[in-house]
Motif scaffolding. Sequence first.
Motif, PDB file in Angstrom:
ATOM      1  N   ALA A 197       8.330 -12.680   5.621  1.00  0.00           N
ATOM      2  CA  ALA A 197       8.979 -13.829   5.004  1.00  0.00           C
ATOM      3  C   ALA A 197      10.458 -13.575   4.727  1.00  0.00           C
ATOM      4  O   ALA A 197      11.267 -14.503   4.763  1.00  0.00           O
ATOM      5  CB  ALA A 197       8.262 -14.192   3.706  1.00  0.00           C
ATOM      6  N   ALA A 198      10.833 -12.315   4.460  1.00  0.00           N
ATOM      7  CA  ALA A 198      12.237 -11.977   4.179  1.00  0.00           C
ATOM      8  C   ALA A 198      12.499 -10.540   4.612  1.00  0.00           C
ATOM      9  O   ALA A 198      12.531  -9.627   3.787  1.00  0.00           O
ATOM     10  CB  ALA A 198      12.546 -12.161   2.694  1.00  0.00           C
ATOM     11  N   PRO A 199      12.640 -10.284   5.927  1.00  0.00           N
ATOM     12  CA  PRO A 199      12.804  -8.906   6.413  1.00  0.00           C
ATOM     13  C   PRO A 199      14.097  -8.240   5.963  1.00  0.00           C
ATOM     14  O   PRO A 199      14.208  -7.020   6.034  1.00  0.00           O
ATOM     15  CB  PRO A 199      12.768  -9.071   7.941  1.00  0.00           C
ATOM     16  N   GLU A 200      15.072  -9.039   5.489  1.00  0.00           N
ATOM     17  CA  GLU A 200      16.320  -8.415   5.029  1.00  0.00           C
ATOM     18  C   GLU A 200      16.176  -7.806   3.640  1.00  0.00           C
ATOM     19  O   GLU A 200      17.015  -7.000   3.230  1.00  0.00           O
ATOM     20  CB  GLU A 200      17.444  -9.458   4.996  1.00  0.00           C
ATOM     21  N   ASP A 201      15.106  -8.168   2.912  1.00  0.00           N
ATOM     22  CA  ASP A 201      14.910  -7.682   1.549  1.00  0.00           C
ATOM     23  C   ASP A 201      14.237  -6.310   1.590  1.00  0.00           C
ATOM     24  O   ASP A 201      13.063  -6.183   1.937  1.00  0.00           O
ATOM     25  CB  ASP A 201      14.043  -8.672   0.767  1.00  0.00           C
ATOM     26  N   ALA A 202      14.990  -5.265   1.229  1.00  0.00           N
ATOM     27  CA  ALA A 202      14.454  -3.904   1.292  1.00  0.00           C
ATOM     28  C   ALA A 202      13.354  -3.673   0.269  1.00  0.00           C
ATOM     29  O   ALA A 202      12.567  -2.726   0.408  1.00  0.00           O
ATOM     30  CB  ALA A 202      15.583  -2.891   1.063  1.00  0.00           C
ATOM     31  N   ARG A 203      13.253  -4.530  -0.759  1.00  0.00           N
ATOM     32  CA  ARG A 203      12.211  -4.357  -1.759  1.00  0.00           C
ATOM     33  C   ARG A 203      10.825  -4.661  -1.209  1.00  0.00           C
ATOM     34  O   ARG A 203       9.821  -4.281  -1.818  1.00  0.00           O
ATOM     35  CB  ARG A 203      12.483  -5.274  -2.956  1.00  0.00           C
ATOM     36  N   ARG A 204      10.759  -5.354  -0.088  1.00  0.00           N
ATOM     37  CA  ARG A 204       9.469  -5.732   0.490  1.00  0.00           C
ATOM     38  C   ARG A 204       8.958  -4.708   1.495  1.00  0.00           C
ATOM     39  O   ARG A 204       7.936  -4.935   2.130  1.00  0.00           O
ATOM     40  CB  ARG A 204       9.582  -7.104   1.159  1.00  0.00           C
ATOM     41  N   ILE A 205       9.649  -3.614   1.662  1.00  0.00           N
ATOM     42  CA  ILE A 205       9.185  -2.535   2.561  1.00  0.00           C
ATOM     43  C   ILE A 205       7.987  -1.841   1.923  1.00  0.00           C
ATOM     44  O   ILE A 205       7.985  -1.536   0.725  1.00  0.00           O
ATOM     45  CB  ILE A 205      10.315  -1.544   2.837  1.00  0.00           C
ATOM     46  N   ILE A 206       6.959  -1.585   2.703  1.00  0.00           N
ATOM     47  CA  ILE A 206       5.720  -0.991   2.193  1.00  0.00           C
ATOM     48  C   ILE A 206       5.959   0.421   1.665  1.00  0.00           C
ATOM     49  O   ILE A 206       6.771   1.180   2.203  1.00  0.00           O
ATOM     50  CB  ILE A 206       4.636  -0.975   3.299  1.00  0.00           C
ATOM     51  N   GLN A 207       5.260   0.749   0.591  1.00  0.00           N
ATOM     52  CA  GLN A 207       5.284   2.093   0.038  1.00  0.00           C
ATOM     53  C   GLN A 207       3.921   2.738   0.273  1.00  0.00           C
ATOM     54  O   GLN A 207       2.917   2.290  -0.293  1.00  0.00           O
ATOM     55  CB  GLN A 207       5.600   2.052  -1.464  1.00  0.00           C
ATOM     56  N   LEU A 215      -5.159   5.623   7.467  1.00  0.00           N
ATOM     57  CA  LEU A 215      -4.450   4.470   6.915  1.00  0.00           C
ATOM     58  C   LEU A 215      -3.070   4.858   6.397  1.00  0.00           C
ATOM     59  O   LEU A 215      -2.107   4.104   6.529  1.00  0.00           O
ATOM     60  CB  LEU A 215      -5.269   3.841   5.785  1.00  0.00           C
ATOM     61  N   ARG A 216      -2.987   6.035   5.817  1.00  0.00           N
ATOM     62  CA  ARG A 216      -1.679   6.486   5.320  1.00  0.00           C
ATOM     63  C   ARG A 216      -0.709   6.680   6.483  1.00  0.00           C
ATOM     64  O   ARG A 216       0.483   6.356   6.371  1.00  0.00           O
ATOM     65  CB  ARG A 216      -1.832   7.782   4.529  1.00  0.00           C
ATOM     66  N   GLU A 217      -1.193   7.220   7.597  1.00  0.00           N
ATOM     67  CA  GLU A 217      -0.324   7.361   8.772  1.00  0.00           C
ATOM     68  C   GLU A 217       0.157   6.001   9.255  1.00  0.00           C
ATOM     69  O   GLU A 217       1.321   5.846   9.644  1.00  0.00           O
ATOM     70  CB  GLU A 217      -1.082   8.089   9.888  1.00  0.00           C
ATOM     71  N   ALA A 218      -0.746   5.001   9.228  1.00  0.00           N
ATOM     72  CA  ALA A 218      -0.342   3.652   9.629  1.00  0.00           C
ATOM     73  C   ALA A 218       0.698   3.093   8.672  1.00  0.00           C
ATOM     74  O   ALA A 218       1.669   2.442   9.093  1.00  0.00           O
ATOM     75  CB  ALA A 218      -1.570   2.738   9.679  1.00  0.00           C
ATOM     76  N   GLU A 219       0.524   3.322   7.370  1.00  0.00           N
ATOM     77  CA  GLU A 219       1.495   2.842   6.389  1.00  0.00           C
ATOM     78  C   GLU A 219       2.849   3.520   6.565  1.00  0.00           C
ATOM     79  O   GLU A 219       3.896   2.869   6.452  1.00  0.00           O
ATOM     80  CB  GLU A 219       0.962   3.083   4.972  1.00  0.00           C
ATOM     81  N   VAL A 220       2.827   4.819   6.827  1.00  0.00           N
ATOM     82  CA  VAL A 220       4.092   5.538   7.042  1.00  0.00           C
ATOM     83  C   VAL A 220       4.803   5.007   8.285  1.00  0.00           C
ATOM     84  O   VAL A 220       6.028   4.801   8.285  1.00  0.00           O
ATOM     85  CB  VAL A 220       3.826   7.058   7.169  1.00  0.00           C
ATOM     86  N   ALA A 221       4.027   4.766   9.368  1.00  0.00           N
ATOM     87  CA  ALA A 221       4.627   4.220  10.588  1.00  0.00           C
ATOM     88  C   ALA A 221       5.198   2.831  10.336  1.00  0.00           C
ATOM     89  O   ALA A 221       6.289   2.495  10.807  1.00  0.00           O
ATOM     90  CB  ALA A 221       3.584   4.178  11.708  1.00  0.00           C
ATOM     91  N   LEU A 222       4.461   2.004   9.574  1.00  0.00           N
ATOM     92  CA  LEU A 222       4.952   0.663   9.249  1.00  0.00           C
ATOM     93  C   LEU A 222       6.205   0.737   8.382  1.00  0.00           C
ATOM     94  O   LEU A 222       7.143  -0.045   8.564  1.00  0.00           O
ATOM     95  CB  LEU A 222       3.857  -0.127   8.537  1.00  0.00           C
ATOM     96  N   GLN A 223       6.220   1.667   7.434  1.00  0.00           N
ATOM     97  CA  GLN A 223       7.407   1.825   6.586  1.00  0.00           C
ATOM     98  C   GLN A 223       8.623   2.200   7.414  1.00  0.00           C
ATOM     99  O   GLN A 223       9.719   1.658   7.228  1.00  0.00           O
ATOM    100  CB  GLN A 223       7.141   2.900   5.523  1.00  0.00           C
ATOM    101  N   THR A 224       8.439   3.122   8.363  1.00  0.00           N
ATOM    102  CA  THR A 224       9.541   3.524   9.231  1.00  0.00           C
ATOM    103  C   THR A 224      10.046   2.349  10.055  1.00  0.00           C
ATOM    104  O   THR A 224      11.254   2.122  10.182  1.00  0.00           O
ATOM    105  CB  THR A 224       9.087   4.663  10.162  1.00  0.00           C
ATOM    106  N   LEU A 225       9.100   1.587  10.610  1.00  0.00           N
ATOM    107  CA  LEU A 225       9.472   0.424  11.418  1.00  0.00           C
ATOM    108  C   LEU A 225      10.228  -0.608  10.584  1.00  0.00           C
ATOM    109  O   LEU A 225      11.255  -1.140  11.012  1.00  0.00           O
ATOM    110  CB  LEU A 225       8.215  -0.201  12.024  1.00  0.00           C
TER     111      LEU A 225
END
Length: 462
Positions: A197-207, A215-225
């Motif tokens: 919805a708002a990719p420019e907002d860094a606060r919405r990046i997954i932690q 699942l943690r590896e997937a979350e880390v990969a998503l966070q990097t992306l």
Amino acid sequence: MLRTLSGRFLILTIIFVMVAEILIFVPSIARFREDYLLSRLERAQIASLALLADDMISKELETELLRNAEVYNVVLRRDEVRQLMLSSEMPAPIQDTFDLRDPSAWTLIYDAMARLFKPEPEVIRVIGAPVLEAGLLIEVTIWTRDLRSAMVDYGLNILVLSAVISIFTASLLFVAVRMILVKPIKGVVGYMQRYAAAPEDARRIIQPGAGVEELREAEVALQTLQTELTAALKQRERLAQLGGAVAKVSHDLRNILTSAQLFTDRIEMSEDPTVKRMAPKLVNSITRAVHLCESTLAFGKAEEPAPRLTDVPIADVVQDVVESESLAIGDFDLKLTNDVDQGALVMADAEQLYRVIHNLVRNARQAIVAAGKAGEITISLEDAPDHSLIRVSDTGPGLPPKALEHLFKPFQGGMRKGGTGLGLAISSELIRGHGGELTLERSDESGTVFKICLPKGDAAEI
């Protein structure tokens, strides 16, 4: 239910548990039948002890012993002598005989399944070894109605118990899967939706916070992306703003330089020796500045429209380029060769393909003229089953090192002094829009060869 991960897992768990229980049921029912028959042999042996204790027993007592043992006849073999110990009237002739002294597992399973799926009752003979080796063998005749009824009741109990176990196990696994897998996955999906919805907002990046390693590896990969994408979007926004500013400056500067170019045309007519000597340099400098502004404006415009792919007679396009560049050559010793067969077709946008070939030929012509030596430029076509290959080759001095290092990069890969490199960048973008590729095949002191690869048919299939 079937569209959710946990629902499918629940159903599959129930099915797998039931399959496992069925695999257990078959040997269990065979074991139950064997125990049932052995118990009748033991009862018959106990009943025969009354006759061994007293050679004569009443008919009533004999009938009661047989009824308690649930058999019709009892035969005991002792010391190689076969003796009918107890007997009564049988409801039907003996249909089959089963020996339980040393049966194989497969035999017990086959006999049990045959009895279970054969509802008609019949009289059978059962042979076994007496308990505590009290004789060589004992055989009885029994009615199978009670045997099958007992087997059916036992089987139903197993099936009901299996269903309860499978549902209970599946429910536990359902809850576990929802807690361990489905809930974290939904959390990741939620992060993705909020970020979209708002990719420019860094606060919405997954932690990352999942306890499951995968699942943690997937979350880390998503966070990097997401981090890289957010940075790229910010950089793109800054570049867009910078591009807008540059376009405005270039537009105004072009207007100013165009006015200055009109004055230099008047200056060239001056009879002053110093002015006549300096005017051409001034004119050339202003002309290059105007061209740079125009190229910058052209590159800063909106993206090129999608190509309208049709079967293009490539020989006609090349001939148009040759005729156009022949006017610019003038009296210089430079030969342009159209080495494309008449009637050859390529899948392309005719206008965009003309611009690409014309840009490559113009660059080659300018390089040869600047070198001051005679040369030749050749355009040829090579046809392959899945693509068309257009080559633009020349006998010029080759590309400078800076151009080779930054080829196809705007404002960096200029092929000649004063060039911006925008022509090659735009040409490469146009060919990519066709699903093809513009590449440099070779460049050395003997000349340069550019290669245009255009796919045949739908580019999505390549």
